[in-house]
Design an enzyme around this catalytic site. Sequence first.
Site, short mmCIF file in Angstrom:
data_model
loop_
_atom_site.label_atom_id
_atom_site.label_comp_id
_atom_site.label_asym_id
_atom_site.label_seq_id
_atom_site.Cartn_x
_atom_site.Cartn_y
_atom_site.Cartn_z
N HIS A 103 0.79 -1.45 -0.05
CA HIS A 103 -0.08 -0.31 0.10
C HIS A 103 0.38 1.21 -0.20
O HIS A 103 0.24 1.63 -1.53
CB HIS A 103 -1.08 0.03 1.79
CG HIS A 103 -1.92 -1.44 1.21
ND1 HIS A 103 -3.54 -0.75 0.31
CD2 HIS A 103 -1.91 -2.13 2.05
CE1 HIS A 103 -4.34 -2.08 1.02
NE2 HIS A 103 -2.69 -2.47 1.88
N ASP A 104 2.28 1.50 1.21
CA ASP A 104 2.55 2.83 1.40
C ASP A 104 4.03 3.14 0.06
O ASP A 104 3.30 4.15 -0.08
CB ASP A 104 3.19 2.96 2.33
CG ASP A 104 1.77 2.55 4.19
OD1 ASP A 104 1.14 3.67 3.80
OD2 ASP A 104 2.92 2.21 4.56
#
Lengths: 345, 312
Positions: free
Chosen positions: B242-243
């Site tokens: 995600h990040d």
Amino acid sequence: MKKIPIVIDCDPGTDDAVALMLANSSDLLDLRAICPVAGNVAYRNTSRNACTIAGYLGMDCRISKGADRAMLKAFEGDAAYVHGDDGMCGMKLPNSTGRTLEDKYAWDVIYEEAVKCGGELVICAVGPLTNIAITIMKHPDLRDYVKRILIMGGSFTQGNVTPYAEYNIWYDPHACELVLHSGIPITLCGLDCTTGAGLTMDELEECVGGESRVKDFWDQYISFYRNLTSDPARRDAGERSIRQVVTTAGLINPVRPNSTLNIGRNIVGRHVIHDAITLAYLLDSSLFEVRPEYVACETRGLNAGQTVVDFRGHLKQQPNCDVAMAADLERFKAVLKKMMEFYRA
Amino acid sequence: MSRIPVLLDGDPGHDDVMAMVMALASDKLDVKGMTVVAGNSTLANTSTNALRTLEWLGLEHIPVCTGADHPIMRPLQIADSVHGKSGLDGPNFPPLHTKPVEKNFVDFMADIVRESEQKVTIVCMGPQTNVAIFLLANPDLKDRIERIVFMGGAAYGGNWSPAAEFNIWEDAEAAKIVCDSGIPVVMCGLEATNYARVNRREIGEIRAIGTRASTLVADLLQFFADKRPDADDEQKLEAPMHDAVTIASIISDDCVELRDAHLTIETDGSYTQGCTVCDFRGITGDFNAKVSVNLDCDRFIELMKDACRRLK
């Protein structure tokens, strides 16, 4: 074949009118009552329109009185930009049989019909859910007599009023939350479903145009919506109802590499007869796929009126709804054509 | 071309570390420092994990400062079901030999923003607690921030509740402060980040690059692969990065598809608290955000491999 007994709870509304026309045409349905409610426009208009349509189409079912406002929410406006100020886009239709409201409210008419039908009644609710919520509150044993509630309302992606809320549910979110938790089986047909069967005006004309007993209805209907999409000011207002479609698979199963999550396919120029598409499901259950899910209605904050569908099971609740996925345009067209056979005969 | 000055803020966390790798490797970015927040794990763990990562990569000169240990209005709820006990389970790290800088985190952020010649881009990879407090405490520095790029939220649905993603759900009030700040924001939400996934074959390719960075990234991904022994080489694993999508959206213009939106955060809903309210039609306000709607996964993995090659 045994007909399905139904009541139609509605806020006519042009798409409600088409739903009523459709119900009246089918030998699969036994329409027991029309129950108007405030929604698309004020109650004085929706109730009058219900009588006019019934009179125009020669329908002999009951027509009840109904709620003239939402349970808790103050009236914040209407959908006259879609339905015209009178709710029927200024159509001139004769109430040929002089139908009027009977002196009984929806909550008693629905309950009476449910009891009479011995558990077979389907409530088709295509407006705000105020009447249905009051019926459930006044008659807690309603659930023993109702087979299912088929609802036009909500969205699990984009809304048509606020970012996530659809009009009918947004109008009375508390009623929706009550109905969802009533214990009665529900089919929830929201924007994700109905917009799948949006028609161009040419497609609509091809299905319903030409000689019929309802020609003056369709001539005025098509003319109004053609103008709505060609008049810039009206189109701007109408574009507020433009929404996007997210592919079902992409939403529910995000573990898909390079998925074509289809945000951004808009439906500009397509006319969605939401209420008729919903009712059509009773005539052709292959019109759309449904998935059993737990659904709750947000009643607070920015997303009031959002139907929150727990696709991933975070809330650990049993499914309370069959949630409708995108409807099939071609099948809906076929339903409209079949309806017109009735009115052309 | 001058590098974009960047302040990282995160709660490492497997995917935070992958974002750090991508950011630290890029010749387009100048990482000025990192603030750490509680989220995926406790502040003690996330701080340790940030330092470990920098030590492993030989980049101990990047200053790390510890920030808020709980959300603004709520008790901390960690995601150890995802990241394990340490918040970064999987790799074996040597004993820690560096420490966070001894400075108040808001002043640490303010000094970086003030001292930078160009406006600073803040990349927020966890709950937005630190950034929100910084903005509240330094209203005069708002115009020194180029934009805030964050991982969090979803246009539709969520991963921690039916309508909320973890980072935003964890500190909805902070996210509201950030999104309503008037600073342009870029939201990298689940519509993109859920597709930043690898399969076993791709983990193998990353490992084969043979740098310290590639070993770290491969070890982190293997932690998730080990949870799915049944998955074959081609099946994408439940190991979203995600990040790192935040960094991909900054260093590449053909990886993350973004759309204009008016964005705010729901803080009060019964069912939708923590929802990122994405209004793509602009009916509730002017466009203040770019919101991710899709990700080119192959391109993303290419960017990750490039980063692993660069960070020897």
